[in-house]
Scaffold this active site. Structure first.
Site, PDB file in Angstrom:
ATOM      1  N   SER A  17       0.825  -1.212   0.000  1.00  0.00           N
ATOM      2  CA  SER A  17       0.000   0.000   0.000  1.00  0.00           C
ATOM      3  C   SER A  17       0.859   1.262   0.000  1.00  0.00           C
ATOM      4  O   SER A  17       0.503   2.267  -0.635  1.00  0.00           O
ATOM      5  CB  SER A  17      -0.960   0.011   1.187  1.00  0.00           C
ATOM      6  OG  SER A  17      -0.260   0.084   2.415  1.00  0.00           O
ATOM      7  N   ASN A  18       1.993   1.239   0.689  1.00  0.00           N
ATOM      8  CA  ASN A  18       2.887   2.401   0.633  1.00  0.00           C
ATOM      9  C   ASN A  18       3.531   2.529  -0.746  1.00  0.00           C
ATOM     10  O   ASN A  18       3.730   3.643  -1.247  1.00  0.00           O
ATOM     11  CB  ASN A  18       3.955   2.298   1.716  1.00  0.00           C
ATOM     12  CG  ASN A  18       3.469   2.825   3.050  1.00  0.00           C
ATOM     13  OD1 ASN A  18       3.013   3.957   3.158  1.00  0.00           O
ATOM     14  ND2 ASN A  18       3.552   2.002   4.078  1.00  0.00           N
ATOM     15  N   MET A  94       9.631  -7.185   5.398  1.00  0.00           N
ATOM     16  CA  MET A  94       9.673  -7.835   6.713  1.00  0.00           C
ATOM     17  C   MET A  94      10.877  -8.769   6.854  1.00  0.00           C
ATOM     18  O   MET A  94      10.748  -9.957   7.127  1.00  0.00           O
ATOM     19  CB  MET A  94       8.368  -8.585   6.950  1.00  0.00           C
ATOM     20  CG  MET A  94       7.135  -7.717   6.848  1.00  0.00           C
ATOM     21  SD  MET A  94       7.145  -6.339   8.031  1.00  0.00           S
ATOM     22  CE  MET A  94       6.924  -7.229   9.567  1.00  0.00           C
ATOM     23  N   ILE A  96      14.936  -8.737   8.629  1.00  0.00           N
ATOM     24  CA  ILE A  96      16.008  -8.062   9.340  1.00  0.00           C
ATOM     25  C   ILE A  96      17.274  -8.229   8.518  1.00  0.00           C
ATOM     26  O   ILE A  96      17.714  -9.346   8.245  1.00  0.00           O
ATOM     27  CB  ILE A  96      16.185  -8.649  10.747  1.00  0.00           C
ATOM     28  CG1 ILE A  96      14.928  -8.389  11.588  1.00  0.00           C
ATOM     29  CG2 ILE A  96      17.406  -8.039  11.428  1.00  0.00           C
ATOM     30  CD1 ILE A  96      14.969  -9.014  12.963  1.00  0.00           C
ATOM     31  N   ASN A 111      13.223   3.582   5.655  1.00  0.00           N
ATOM     32  CA  ASN A 111      12.218   2.644   6.162  1.00  0.00           C
ATOM     33  C   ASN A 111      11.095   3.439   6.820  1.00  0.00           C
ATOM     34  O   ASN A 111      11.284   4.586   7.243  1.00  0.00           O
ATOM     35  CB  ASN A 111      12.839   1.695   7.186  1.00  0.00           C
ATOM     36  CG  ASN A 111      11.860   0.620   7.644  1.00  0.00           C
ATOM     37  OD1 ASN A 111      11.145   0.038   6.829  1.00  0.00           O
ATOM     38  ND2 ASN A 111      11.825   0.346   8.938  1.00  0.00           N
ATOM     39  N   HIS A 113       8.135   3.023   9.881  1.00  0.00           N
ATOM     40  CA  HIS A 113       7.818   2.187  11.047  1.00  0.00           C
ATOM     41  C   HIS A 113       6.585   2.733  11.749  1.00  0.00           C
ATOM     42  O   HIS A 113       6.492   3.944  12.001  1.00  0.00           O
ATOM     43  CB  HIS A 113       8.999   2.168  12.015  1.00  0.00           C
ATOM     44  CG  HIS A 113       8.770   1.301  13.206  1.00  0.00           C
ATOM     45  ND1 HIS A 113       8.799  -0.082  13.128  1.00  0.00           N
ATOM     46  CD2 HIS A 113       8.479   1.603  14.506  1.00  0.00           C
ATOM     47  CE1 HIS A 113       8.548  -0.589  14.327  1.00  0.00           C
ATOM     48  NE2 HIS A 113       8.350   0.413  15.168  1.00  0.00           N
ATOM     49  N   SER A 140       6.805   6.786  11.819  1.00  0.00           N
ATOM     50  CA  SER A 140       8.099   7.445  11.639  1.00  0.00           C
ATOM     51  C   SER A 140       8.760   6.949  10.356  1.00  0.00           C
ATOM     52  O   SER A 140       8.787   5.748  10.095  1.00  0.00           O
ATOM     53  CB  SER A 140       9.047   7.132  12.812  1.00  0.00           C
ATOM     54  OG  SER A 140       8.474   7.459  14.057  1.00  0.00           O
ATOM     55  N   THR A 145      19.789   1.884   9.797  1.00  0.00           N
ATOM     56  CA  THR A 145      21.125   1.614  10.318  1.00  0.00           C
ATOM     57  C   THR A 145      21.125   0.187  10.865  1.00  0.00           C
ATOM     58  O   THR A 145      20.119  -0.523  10.786  1.00  0.00           O
ATOM     59  CB  THR A 145      21.509   2.604  11.434  1.00  0.00           C
ATOM     60  OG1 THR A 145      20.607   2.434  12.534  1.00  0.00           O
ATOM     61  CG2 THR A 145      21.465   4.042  10.927  1.00  0.00           C
ATOM     62  N   GLU A 147      21.062  -0.774  13.862  1.00  0.00           N
ATOM     63  CA  GLU A 147      20.162  -0.915  15.006  1.00  0.00           C
ATOM     64  C   GLU A 147      18.727  -1.012  14.507  1.00  0.00           C
ATOM     65  O   GLU A 147      18.253  -0.124  13.791  1.00  0.00           O
ATOM     66  CB  GLU A 147      20.307   0.279  15.947  1.00  0.00           C
ATOM     67  CG  GLU A 147      19.413   0.182  17.175  1.00  0.00           C
ATOM     68  CD  GLU A 147      19.495   1.426  18.050  1.00  0.00           C
ATOM     69  OE1 GLU A 147      18.740   1.499  19.030  1.00  0.00           O
ATOM     70  OE2 GLU A 147      20.314   2.311  17.750  1.00  0.00           O
ATOM     71  N   ASP A 149      15.180  -0.462  13.715  1.00  0.00           N
ATOM     72  CA  ASP A 149      14.296   0.693  13.879  1.00  0.00           C
ATOM     73  C   ASP A 149      14.979   1.816  14.655  1.00  0.00           C
ATOM     74  O   ASP A 149      14.306   2.633  15.316  1.00  0.00           O
ATOM     75  CB  ASP A 149      12.988   0.297  14.583  1.00  0.00           C
ATOM     76  CG  ASP A 149      12.209  -0.748  13.805  1.00  0.00           C
ATOM     77  OD1 ASP A 149      12.245  -0.705  12.556  1.00  0.00           O
ATOM     78  OD2 ASP A 149      11.581  -1.618  14.436  1.00  0.00           O
ATOM     79  N   GLN A 177      -1.679   8.136   7.430  1.00  0.00           N
ATOM     80  CA  GLN A 177      -0.547   9.047   7.577  1.00  0.00           C
ATOM     81  C   GLN A 177       0.699   8.514   6.872  1.00  0.00           C
ATOM     82  O   GLN A 177       1.490   9.292   6.310  1.00  0.00           O
ATOM     83  CB  GLN A 177      -0.261   9.284   9.065  1.00  0.00           C
ATOM     84  CG  GLN A 177      -1.375  10.001   9.796  1.00  0.00           C
ATOM     85  CD  GLN A 177      -1.741  11.313   9.150  1.00  0.00           C
ATOM     86  OE1 GLN A 177      -0.876  12.121   8.811  1.00  0.00           O
ATOM     87  NE2 GLN A 177      -3.035  11.536   8.969  1.00  0.00           N
TER      88      GLN A 177
END
Length: 222
Positions: A17-18, A94, A96, A111, A113, A140, A145, A147, A149, A177
């Protein structure tokens, strides 16, 4: 879409959707972006159909075909290089990513989140916000990076939480949003206004705060 802009590849795992919001706003001229490819790690992701309907090249790098994260990320990187990508947009991707992959694309990878970072990294963010009795939730957009999120935030959008909200209802409010802010941040990146330097997001030559770009009247964001 403007082919003179940096080449953007969108990574997806699901409905896309994005991705659709970015495609629509690029096609109508609301944002400037040059999407040259879509990659999914899941063969059944509906976002692949969205890319096809928009005439954007799309392909599958199925994570299940690889024994390790490193092997999958190497195959993913090789596919990205075929598109000669300048910008990577993770849109519901989805997976890592390994440290080596992130280092390769540091400063080029965005990204989105579904929380007001640094709150609620990881999964189930909507229910966690409800359980915590928060009055405000949101989304957000950040640089990726190593780490999870944890990269510098570029832009956030807030939504209210009402007493009767379920996680699904809140998710829909947040999605609205997401479809506003993610295309906008991609345009900032595509037009050279946005950069990451020394672990900080910079917009128009100014460092952004921990919560990214701040504007009291979000309708004025441009």
């Amino acid at each position: 879409m403007n082919s003179s802009l940096p080449k953007t590849v969108v990574l997806i795992s699901g409905s896309g959707s994005n991705l659709q919001a970015i495609i629509d706003q690029a096609n109508t001229g609301q944002i400037k972006a040059n999407i040259v490819g879509v990659i999914s790690n899941r063969p059944d992701a509906y976002g692949l159909e969205r890319a096809k309907l928009a005439g954007i090249p799309a392909c599958i790098v199925d994570h299940k075909a690889y024994d390790t994260r490193e092997a999958f990320d190497a195959a993913l990187a090789a596919t990205i290089e075929q598109y000669e990508a300048d910008i990577l947009v993770l849109a519901g991707f989805m997976r890592i990513l390994t440290s080596g992959f992130v280092q390769t694309y540091m400063g080029k990878m965005l990204n989105i989140h579904p929380s007001l970072l640094p709150k609620y990294t990881g999964l189930n963010t909507h229910q966690r916000a409800i359980d915590a009795k928060d009055s405000v939730h949101g989304v957000s957009v950040h640089f990726v990076t190593e780490e999870l999120d944890g990269g510098p935030v570029i832009l956030q959008a807030k939504v209210p939480i009402f007493p009767e909200d379920t996680a699904d209802i809140l998710a829909e409010r947040v999605h609205e949003q997401e479809h506003r802010v993610y295309p906008l941040v991609l345009e900032w990146m595509s037009t050279g206004r946005l950069k990451m330097e020394k672990g900080t997001a910079w917009l128009d030559g100014q460092p952004l705060s921990q919560h990214g770009y701040a504007n009291e009247d979000e309708e004025d964001i441009q």
